[in-house]
Design a protein around this motif. Structure first.
Motif, PDB file in Angstrom:
ATOM      1  N   UNK A  84       0.849  -1.189   0.000  1.00 14.85           N
ATOM      2  CA  UNK A  84       0.000   0.000   0.000  1.00 14.85           C
ATOM      3  C   UNK A  84       0.882   1.235   0.000  1.00 14.85           C
ATOM      4  N   UNK A  85       0.431   2.289  -0.683  1.00 19.69           N
ATOM      5  CA  UNK A  85       1.202   3.519  -0.813  1.00 19.69           C
ATOM      6  C   UNK A  85       0.408   4.695  -0.242  1.00 19.69           C
ATOM      7  N   UNK A  86       1.109   5.602   0.402  1.00 21.52           N
ATOM      8  CA  UNK A  86       0.517   6.848   0.893  1.00 21.52           C
ATOM      9  C   UNK A  86       1.456   7.993   0.523  1.00 21.52           C
ATOM     10  N   UNK A  87       0.917   9.010  -0.161  1.00 23.16           N
ATOM     11  CA  UNK A  87       1.698  10.166  -0.580  1.00 23.16           C
ATOM     12  C   UNK A  87       0.988  11.428  -0.105  1.00 23.16           C
ATOM     13  N   UNK A  88       1.721  12.325   0.526  1.00 20.75           N
ATOM     14  CA  UNK A  88       1.184  13.616   0.978  1.00 20.75           C
ATOM     15  C   UNK A  88       2.108  14.713   0.448  1.00 20.75           C
ATOM     16  N   UNK A  89       1.592  15.504  -0.482  1.00 24.82           N
ATOM     17  CA  UNK A  89       2.369  16.578  -1.104  1.00 24.82           C
ATOM     18  C   UNK A  89       1.754  17.909  -0.700  1.00 24.82           C
ATOM     19  N   UNK A  90       2.545  18.773  -0.047  1.00 23.61           N
ATOM     20  CA  UNK A  90       2.059  20.058   0.442  1.00 23.61           C
ATOM     21  C   UNK A  90       2.902  21.186  -0.128  1.00 23.61           C
ATOM     22  N   UNK A  91       2.265  22.341  -0.280  1.00 26.12           N
ATOM     23  CA  UNK A  91       3.013  23.471  -0.807  1.00 26.12           C
ATOM     24  C   UNK A  91       2.422  24.804  -0.410  1.00 26.12           C
ATOM     25  N   UNK A 107      -2.780  -2.126  -4.649  1.00 28.39           N
ATOM     26  CA  UNK A 107      -3.108  -3.124  -5.675  1.00 28.39           C
ATOM     27  C   UNK A 107      -3.250  -4.467  -4.963  1.00 28.39           C
ATOM     28  N   UNK A 108      -4.480  -4.811  -4.638  1.00 29.52           N
ATOM     29  CA  UNK A 108      -4.756  -6.006  -3.843  1.00 29.52           C
ATOM     30  C   UNK A 108      -4.535  -7.258  -4.685  1.00 29.52           C
ATOM     31  N   UNK A 109      -3.670  -8.121  -4.214  1.00 31.46           N
ATOM     32  CA  UNK A 109      -3.352  -9.318  -4.988  1.00 31.46           C
ATOM     33  C   UNK A 109      -4.297 -10.491  -4.708  1.00 31.46           C
ATOM     34  N   UNK A 110      -5.234 -10.317  -3.768  1.00 36.84           N
ATOM     35  CA  UNK A 110      -6.192 -11.377  -3.480  1.00 36.84           C
ATOM     36  C   UNK A 110      -7.249 -11.436  -4.585  1.00 36.84           C
ATOM     37  N   UNK A 111      -7.495 -12.601  -5.101  1.00 35.25           N
ATOM     38  CA  UNK A 111      -8.439 -12.784  -6.205  1.00 35.25           C
ATOM     39  C   UNK A 111      -9.802 -13.182  -5.634  1.00 35.25           C
ATOM     40  N   UNK A 112     -10.586 -12.158  -5.288  1.00 35.58           N
ATOM     41  CA  UNK A 112     -11.898 -12.407  -4.722  1.00 35.58           C
ATOM     42  C   UNK A 112     -12.770 -11.182  -4.929  1.00 35.58           C
ATOM     43  N   UNK A 142     -12.678   8.550  -4.972  1.00 35.91           N
ATOM     44  CA  UNK A 142     -12.348   7.162  -4.661  1.00 35.91           C
ATOM     45  C   UNK A 142     -12.692   6.320  -5.885  1.00 35.91           C
ATOM     46  N   UNK A 143     -11.877   5.331  -6.168  1.00 36.16           N
ATOM     47  CA  UNK A 143     -12.105   4.516  -7.351  1.00 36.16           C
ATOM     48  C   UNK A 143     -13.279   3.564  -7.170  1.00 36.16           C
ATOM     49  N   UNK A 144     -13.554   3.157  -5.924  1.00 34.78           N
ATOM     50  CA  UNK A 144     -14.706   2.294  -5.663  1.00 34.78           C
ATOM     51  C   UNK A 144     -15.039   2.340  -4.178  1.00 34.78           C
ATOM     52  N   UNK A 145     -16.312   2.122  -3.866  1.00 36.92           N
ATOM     53  CA  UNK A 145     -16.738   2.079  -2.471  1.00 36.92           C
ATOM     54  C   UNK A 145     -16.150   0.877  -1.751  1.00 36.92           C
ATOM     55  N   UNK A 146     -16.008  -0.246  -2.463  1.00 37.47           N
ATOM     56  CA  UNK A 146     -15.427  -1.446  -1.854  1.00 37.47           C
ATOM     57  C   UNK A 146     -14.011  -1.179  -1.373  1.00 37.47           C
ATOM     58  N   UNK A 147     -13.235  -0.446  -2.165  1.00 34.96           N
ATOM     59  CA  UNK A 147     -11.858  -0.139  -1.757  1.00 34.96           C
ATOM     60  C   UNK A 147     -11.841   0.770  -0.529  1.00 34.96           C
ATOM     61  N   UNK A 148     -12.719   1.780  -0.501  1.00 35.41           N
ATOM     62  CA  UNK A 148     -12.761   2.666   0.672  1.00 35.41           C
ATOM     63  C   UNK A 148     -13.081   1.869   1.936  1.00 35.41           C
ATOM     64  N   UNK A 149     -14.050   0.976   1.863  1.00 36.03           N
ATOM     65  CA  UNK A 149     -14.448   0.218   3.040  1.00 36.03           C
ATOM     66  C   UNK A 149     -13.336  -0.693   3.538  1.00 36.03           C
TER      67      UNK A 149
END
Length: 210
Positions: A84-91, A107-112, A142-149
């Motif tokens: 998992x990646x987290x990026x915080x860019x401030x200016x 990028x979840x590698x679980x196939x489900x 957000x790309x999908x609600x499932x990912x947010x949850x």
């Protein structure tokens, strides 16, 4: 062994403890003692376990690009899900303008069907345009609600099925004001891909009396 100067302290061959339990060993550790330190460097690693993603090992880096910009990157490797990646860019480009952009992705590698890869993007910015004009904007994606949850650590975000983004330019004087506004709201109907309703407000002008 520890040593200190007027603006920093250095520890060599040191253990970090939680109560009486040793957590992690650092052969070299640098700590700024300045009131507002801005120095690039690696962040303290973290370890743990998630019931949903397995064991986790995290590390990060803070980059003080210059006096006006900085960037923080954190990576967390989950034994079940992946990296998992987290990026915080401030200016603060100038004294009248500032912004903050946060990106989380996995990028979840679980196939489900119950797991999903995705991205969460949040951003806000504002600037003083001069002569009483002010511009502000907030972006939420957000790309999908499932990912947010699955990804969020906040209960409030996990149960929220909406994202709201808005940008406006405004000016107020005396008892009057004028606004130019554009807005986009997305309401997710379920965790299924592309099952959402998007409502867009085209740029419009508003004249108000306070």
């Amino acid at each position: 062994m520890c040593s200190s100067d007027l603006d920093h302290a250095v520890a060599r061959g040191s253990w970090f403890y939680l109560r009486s339990m040793p957590l992690i060993y650092f052969p070299y550790f640098y700590k700024s003692l300045k009131k507002e330190p801005r120095k690039s460097g690696f962040l303290i690693p973290n370890m743990g376990r998630s019931s949903r993603r397995g064991y986790v090992l995290g590390a990060g880096y803070y980059w003080a690009i210059n006096r006006s910009y900085d960037l923080t990157y954190r990576g967390r490797y989950f034994t079940s899900a992946g990296l998992a990646h987290h990026v915080d860019f401030r200016g603060d480009p100038n004294e009248k303008t500032n912004f903050d952009v946060l990106i989380d992705g996995l990028r979840d590698r679980r196939k489900s069907d119950q797991y999903a890869s995705g991205i969460i993007l949040k951003s806000n910015a504002k600037t003083d345009l001069g002569k009483g004009w002010l511009a502000r904007g907030e972006l939420s994606y957000i790309s999908s609600l499932a990912f947010r949850q699955q990804f969020t650590e906040s209960f409030t975000e996990a149960i929220s099925s909406q994202t709201n983004s808005v940008g406006f330019v405004t000016k107020h004087w005396s008892d009057y004001g004028i606004n130019f506004v554009a807005q986009r709201n997305v309401n997710f109907q379920s965790t299924a891909p592309h099952d959402n309703i998007s409502i867009r407000k085209l740029p419009e002008a508003q004249f108000v009396q306070c």
